[in-house]
Design a protein around this motif. Structure first.
Motif, PDB file in Angstrom:
ATOM      1  N   LYS A  87     -29.718 -40.574   6.708  1.00 14.49           N
ATOM      2  CA  LYS A  87     -29.376 -39.421   5.883  1.00 14.49           C
ATOM      3  C   LYS A  87     -30.353 -38.264   6.064  1.00 14.49           C
ATOM      4  N   SER A  88     -31.407 -38.486   6.826  1.00 10.62           N
ATOM      5  CA  SER A  88     -32.485 -37.508   6.938  1.00 10.62           C
ATOM      6  C   SER A  88     -32.213 -36.496   8.046  1.00 10.62           C
ATOM      7  N   GLY A  89     -33.142 -35.563   8.195  1.00  6.79           N
ATOM      8  CA  GLY A  89     -33.060 -34.600   9.283  1.00  6.79           C
ATOM      9  C   GLY A  89     -33.578 -35.134  10.600  1.00  6.79           C
ATOM     10  N   GLY A  90     -34.102 -36.366  10.597  1.00  2.00           N
ATOM     11  CA  GLY A  90     -34.616 -36.948  11.832  1.00  2.00           C
ATOM     12  C   GLY A  90     -35.881 -36.281  12.333  1.00  2.00           C
ATOM     13  N   VAL A  91     -36.687 -35.735  11.405  1.00  2.00           N
ATOM     14  CA  VAL A  91     -37.938 -35.051  11.743  1.00  2.00           C
ATOM     15  C   VAL A  91     -39.099 -35.986  11.460  1.00  2.00           C
ATOM     16  N   PHE A  92     -40.100 -35.999  12.340  1.00  2.00           N
ATOM     17  CA  PHE A  92     -41.262 -36.850  12.129  1.00  2.00           C
ATOM     18  C   PHE A  92     -42.540 -36.101  12.493  1.00  2.00           C
ATOM     19  N   TRP A  93     -43.474 -36.112  11.536  1.00  2.00           N
ATOM     20  CA  TRP A  93     -44.743 -35.385  11.632  1.00  2.00           C
ATOM     21  C   TRP A  93     -45.747 -36.255  12.384  1.00  2.00           C
ATOM     22  N   ILE A  94     -46.227 -35.765  13.527  1.00  2.00           N
ATOM     23  CA  ILE A  94     -47.123 -36.545  14.377  1.00  2.00           C
ATOM     24  C   ILE A  94     -48.297 -35.673  14.821  1.00  2.00           C
ATOM     25  N   PRO A  95     -49.533 -36.106  14.576  1.00  2.00           N
ATOM     26  CA  PRO A  95     -50.691 -35.332  15.031  1.00  2.00           C
ATOM     27  C   PRO A  95     -50.880 -35.422  16.548  1.00  2.00           C
ATOM     28  N   ASN A  96     -51.418 -34.377  17.119  1.00  2.00           N
ATOM     29  CA  ASN A  96     -51.935 -34.392  18.495  1.00  2.00           C
ATOM     30  C   ASN A  96     -50.907 -34.865  19.516  1.00  2.00           C
ATOM     31  N   HIS A  97     -49.662 -34.485  19.328  1.00  2.00           N
ATOM     32  CA  HIS A  97     -48.601 -34.981  20.208  1.00  2.00           C
ATOM     33  C   HIS A  97     -48.537 -34.170  21.514  1.00  2.00           C
ATOM     34  N   VAL A 282     -36.931 -41.915 -13.167  1.00  2.00           N
ATOM     35  CA  VAL A 282     -36.435 -41.382 -11.904  1.00  2.00           C
ATOM     36  C   VAL A 282     -34.923 -41.330 -12.037  1.00  2.00           C
ATOM     37  N   TYR A 283     -34.385 -40.125 -12.161  1.00  2.00           N
ATOM     38  CA  TYR A 283     -32.981 -39.981 -12.518  1.00  2.00           C
ATOM     39  C   TYR A 283     -32.034 -40.181 -11.341  1.00  2.00           C
ATOM     40  N   GLY A 284     -32.516 -39.928 -10.134  1.00  2.00           N
ATOM     41  CA  GLY A 284     -31.636 -40.065  -8.991  1.00  2.00           C
ATOM     42  C   GLY A 284     -32.423 -40.067  -7.703  1.00  2.00           C
ATOM     43  N   SER A 285     -31.738 -40.426  -6.616  1.00  2.00           N
ATOM     44  CA  SER A 285     -32.404 -40.526  -5.325  1.00  2.00           C
ATOM     45  C   SER A 285     -31.423 -40.253  -4.198  1.00  2.00           C
ATOM     46  N   CYS A 286     -31.978 -39.679  -3.114  1.00  2.00           N
ATOM     47  CA  CYS A 286     -31.218 -39.471  -1.884  1.00  2.00           C
ATOM     48  C   CYS A 286     -31.228 -40.716  -1.000  1.00  2.00           C
ATOM     49  N   ALA A 287     -31.979 -41.724  -1.370  1.00  2.00           N
ATOM     50  CA  ALA A 287     -32.076 -42.924  -0.536  1.00  2.00           C
ATOM     51  C   ALA A 287     -30.739 -43.659  -0.494  1.00  2.00           C
ATOM     52  N   ASN A 325     -23.951 -40.145 -10.987  1.00  2.00           N
ATOM     53  CA  ASN A 325     -24.170 -41.100  -9.898  1.00  2.00           C
ATOM     54  C   ASN A 325     -25.595 -40.909  -9.411  1.00  2.00           C
ATOM     55  N   ARG A 326     -26.460 -41.887  -9.659  1.00  2.00           N
ATOM     56  CA  ARG A 326     -27.870 -41.737  -9.314  1.00  2.00           C
ATOM     57  C   ARG A 326     -28.094 -41.691  -7.801  1.00  2.00           C
ATOM     58  N   ALA A 327     -27.110 -42.139  -7.025  1.00  2.00           N
ATOM     59  CA  ALA A 327     -27.193 -42.027  -5.567  1.00  2.00           C
ATOM     60  C   ALA A 327     -26.664 -40.657  -5.162  1.00  2.00           C
ATOM     61  N   ILE A 328     -27.514 -39.650  -5.282  1.00  2.00           N
ATOM     62  CA  ILE A 328     -27.085 -38.273  -5.065  1.00  2.00           C
ATOM     63  C   ILE A 328     -27.025 -37.943  -3.580  1.00  2.00           C
ATOM     64  N   ALA A 329     -26.222 -36.952  -3.246  1.00  2.00           N
ATOM     65  CA  ALA A 329     -26.103 -36.531  -1.851  1.00  2.00           C
ATOM     66  C   ALA A 329     -27.327 -35.747  -1.403  1.00  2.00           C
ATOM     67  N   THR A 330     -27.864 -34.909  -2.289  1.00  2.00           N
ATOM     68  CA  THR A 330     -29.019 -34.092  -1.944  1.00  2.00           C
ATOM     69  C   THR A 330     -29.761 -33.704  -3.210  1.00  2.00           C
TER      70      THR A 330
END
Length: 583
Positions: A87-97, A282-287, A325-330
């Motif tokens: 469900k994510s943007g597929g972005v990953f934070w990596i040092p010194n790449h 915690v009222y809802g989550s994107c997970a 619905n606690r399983a929110i889209a965004t």
């Protein structure tokens, strides 16, 4: 993502003709060890390594172990693969790449580690102390992220398991500032985020990241089985030798000759665990809804040490959406607009509205010891017609237009306060009877007047909104403004600040604390080994991603700040498990 139950397991990996129920009956309860001299369990299949979960952490571990010559099995309890990564943007934070190096940017080890320590452990951080004031275990885990992150990226690219590109801010195509880019410790405040890409170089997003890795595993004859929920660990001589799996009510045992690696997600949808460990609801989550924290009890059953269960990767959510619905889209990652503020039950601003979602949402957790309350448990997003009509409908956030059912509207701010109170009254049993203060309306008028003064001067004297690059750059992304003859570009000195109109209509949205996922669980060391209550590694047991106590604690260091450490620790686990003896 695909249901992978149709992936066959080769003959040599199955012990055919055995009964799982017999083996389970012999073992008794979950996590009971196999005793010396007792008949060997009836294994459904035998592998070197079993990876639990199918998001970025587990799949990186599976690719790494497979490339090292191990025979690997991937088990996913959901009907489809990918977990929250999909469900994510597929972005990953990596040092010194590799990309930074190609640009001639020296992301020095000492500087980057200092930045992460400063952000993750601000209450302990001391620039002049050994390990910068951190406990050695915490320091070593942050250092391991730096030391192995770029190696992971080089490996994953070379293996062909994932196409990677440097990430820019989508349509704006500019580098994204880190989420704490303005502190002195951050010497490389832009350029660390990478992204999954297609073969042609377009963004692949989270589902593309999962699909590429999954296809690579399938091509290398690695079974990826969905609807296989790991429910227990099998041990011998205090070492993990396999897992118990529930497949649609049928129990099976799978052997892991070298080890088991969990990348199974947090507990964002386990309400009982959330209520027991989180400061405010915690009222809802994107997970994904499969994020129920299975590893906490499973690993706890073999003596694992547990930590950071009150942590999480946070975002604000629209209260009324989450209650349906606690399983929110965004989530409301950054409340969009310039003529917009957030106020608490007293009608007061309490935060820079344009700070990143993880840090900003923590203001909901603030406790008032005088009144023994959480005054910011809910916040009201207050804005005018300009923001309601300017914000683009396709910006990836819950809509703010007046037609949305969660939007409250009125012709005056005083009437808006009355309608907010009426809306809150509908949900009082689900919000701890959260209500507006009796002076909310009068205070809101003064708050708006003060904000309008800041907007005209260009300086937010209370919360420094717009002072830093993060606020300004992300303001444009999340707003996705559709300017027109009536609503033009902001003419005031600070692009994030615009006075609210002197006349209505005005609008409000009730915002509540939510999470992308939690980030607490078993504590690992710098080798991704899960530790017991004496800080000793549990032989053959590893973890990465949101199912463990986060190596970067609750610091969302920049875009991709969750997936970067997840993939890196998946890589570490997949490497280290190859050093385990065959058991």
């Amino acid at each position: 993502m695909k249901n992978k139950n149709d992936v066959s397991i080769g003959r040599r990996t199955l012990l055919t003709g055995t009964t799982v129920l017999g083996a389970t009956a012999m073992l008794g309860v979950a996590n009971q060890p196999v005793q010396a001299g007792v008949e060997e369990p009836s294994w459904e299949g035998e592998f070197d390594v079993i990876c639990v979960g199918s998001g970025a952490a587990a799949l990186t571990a599976a690719v790494t172990a497979t490339s090292g010559g191990a025979q690997v099995l991937v088990l996913e309890k959901a009907p489809v693969t990918g977990g929250t990564t999909a469900k994510s943007g597929g972005v990953f934070w990596i040092p010194n790449h590799y990309g930074l190096k190609a640009q001639g940017i020296n992301d020095r080890r000492e500087d980057c580690i200092r930045y992460m320590c400063r952000y993750a452990f601000s209450s302990l951080y001391d620039a002049d102390a050994e390990h910068y004031g951190l406990h050695v275990l915490d320091f070593d885990k942050i250092a391991a992220f730096y030391d192995h992150g770029s190696d992971m990226v080089d490996f994953i690219r070379k293996s062909g398991a994932l196409h990677v590109r440097q990430w820019r801010m989508w349509d704006r195509n500019v580098e994204a500032p880190d989420y704490l880019e303005h502190v002195a410790e951050n010497k490389v405040p832009m350029g660390r985020p990478l992204a999954s890409a297609t073969a042609s170089g377009d963004y692949a997003h989270g589902y593309g990241l999962v699909e590429q890795m999954e296809n690579w595993l399938t091509d290398h004859r690695v079974p990826v089985l969905t609807e296989h929920a790991v429910t227990a660990l099998i041990t011998r001589d205090d070492a993990i030798i396999g897992v118990q799996v529930d497949e649609g009510g049928k129990l099976k045992l799978y052997r892991a000759r070298r080890g088991v690696i969990f990348g199974s997600g947090g507990f964002a949808h386990n309400v009982e665990m959330l209520d027991a460990n989180q400061v405010v609801p915690v009222y809802g989550s994107c997970a994904q809804q499969s994020a129920t924290g299975d590893l906490v009890s499973i690993a706890g059953g073999v003596g694992a040490k547990i930590g950071n269960l009150n942590g999480g990767w946070r975002t604000q959510v629209v209260l009324e959406q989450a209650l349906k619905n606690r399983a929110i889209a965004t989530g409301m990652f950054v409340p969009p607009g310039d003529s917009m503020i957030l106020v608490n039950r007293y009608g007061k601003r309490v935060v820079n509205e344009h700070r990143n979602y993880n840090d900003r949402t923590q203001i909901h957790l603030a406790y008032d010891p005088v009144n023994a309350e959480y005054p910011n448990q809910l916040l009201m997003m207050i804005y005018d017609r300009r923001t309601a009509e300017l914000v683009g409908a396709d910006n990836g956030l819950p809509p703010v237009n007046a037609q949305a059912e969660h939007v409250i509207s009125a012709d005056t701010l005083s009437d808006l306060a009355i309608k907010i109170q009426q809306r809150l009254a509908k949900y009082h049993q689900k919000t701890g009877h959260y209500t507006l203060d009796h002076e909310f309306s009068e205070t809101l008028l003064r708050t708006v007047e003060r904000f309008n003064q800041f907007s005209r001067s260009g300086k937010d004297e209370d919360f420094q909104r717009g002072d830093h690059a993060y606020d300004r750059e992300w303001h444009l992304v999340w707003g996705n403004f559709q300017y027109n003859d009536e609503h033009k570009e902001n003419p005031y000195p600070n692009v994030t600040l615009h006075p609210l109109s002197d006349k209505g209509p005005y609008h409000a949205i009730i915002l509540a604390p939510g999470v992308l996922d939690t980030n607490g669980g078993p504590i690992t060391n710098a080798k991704a080994q899960i530790l017991d209550r004496h800080d000793k590694p549990i032989a053959g047991l590893y973890g990465a991603g949101n199912c463990i106590s986060s190596p970067t604690r609750n610091a969302y260091v920049g875009a991709g700040g969750t997936i970067g450490p997840a993939m890196t620790y998946g890589y570490i686990a997949g490497t280290e498990v190859l050093n385990e003896p065959v058991r």
